[in-house]
Write a protein that holds these residues in place. Sequence first.
Motif: not given
Length: 389
Positions: A295-312
Amino acid sequence: MSAAAATAVETSRPTACLALADGTLFYGQGFGATGVTTAELCFNTAMTGYQEIMTDPSYAGQVVTFTFPHIGNTGVTPEDDETAEPVAAGMVVKWDPTEPSNWRSTEELTAWLERRGRIGIGGIDTRRLTRAIRQQGAPHVAIAHDPEGAFDIEALIAEARAFPGLEGLDLAKEVTCAQSYSWTEKRWAWGEGFATQDNPRHKVVALDFGAKRNILRCLASAGCEVIVLPATATAEEVLAHNPDGVFLSNGPGDPAATGAYAVPMIKSVLEADLPVFGICLGHQMLALALGAKTVKMNHGHHGANHPVKDLETGKVEITSMNHGFTVDSQTLPDGVIESHVSLFDGSNCGIRMTDRPVFSVQYHPEASPGPQDSYYLFERFAEAMDKRG
């Protein structure tokens, strides 16, 4: 009027204009190339890497607003280009670029942009512009640079409104390589530069939907001989190289549009039971091939400070992102699990098959914002090929 007063008026006159499709106007000082460009407008929160951003093929069809004000202060160097030519349509900054101060710099940003045909506009209230993007979604814009400051405002707004947008647009064909080639250059190392992979353990076919050079370097550093094929390559052309694994690269545009020809290829590659690794657009199209939706996002994600969690593992990675579309995790089929999520908004950032070495991530592990938080993904890909023998 005195000569000094005339000079002051001349230097304060706007030489660039950013026109949004809703009629909102921003005036500033132009730099780089002159002319008019239309595109989608996004913002990027990275504090470094403006050259890599401008040469990232994933930004095709977009003008980038940099929220960090110090753009241009480190100049540019050919070593940091992610592709041969800039791909982002233009740049918007708070402060006009200053003279570079960096030992690696070989050229000023303004001269580099002019030579590469890209427009820049400085002196913009980037906070106001960023708020508008967040609240209203990524707008369509026209950006104009004229040293005389002569702008046809009605025409600029009309051009912004006429821009078709990225939804439904296949841009991979515009940024992919024209023919196949081999890649052996490894990641840059302090005091050594770029070494060569001359003793690879595995052969990987990389589908170029807009591949960044540093992704290819990371594959080479993980022990891979890399054969790069155009986005339109068929499964037969991929498998003819007898690869140990297949990589699906990043790229611009709507994954569903590019997927019209790429998804059938990916499905056939999956039937060959090879390890598959995807990044960004490659992640989205792998999801489509497995039966999910994007799906198309509202404004997207653009940057170098985005925290992502590895669920496993529970590990949190600081990642670099650039995407305006996302995988709808609610549509993932049986046998495919969500492996990573954004801690900003909970959107999907990774998937994997439960019974095969097939996985992908939405973010850019090669961009090194962590700086090495996500390099394990390339090692995981190599280990999957090790196990396959």
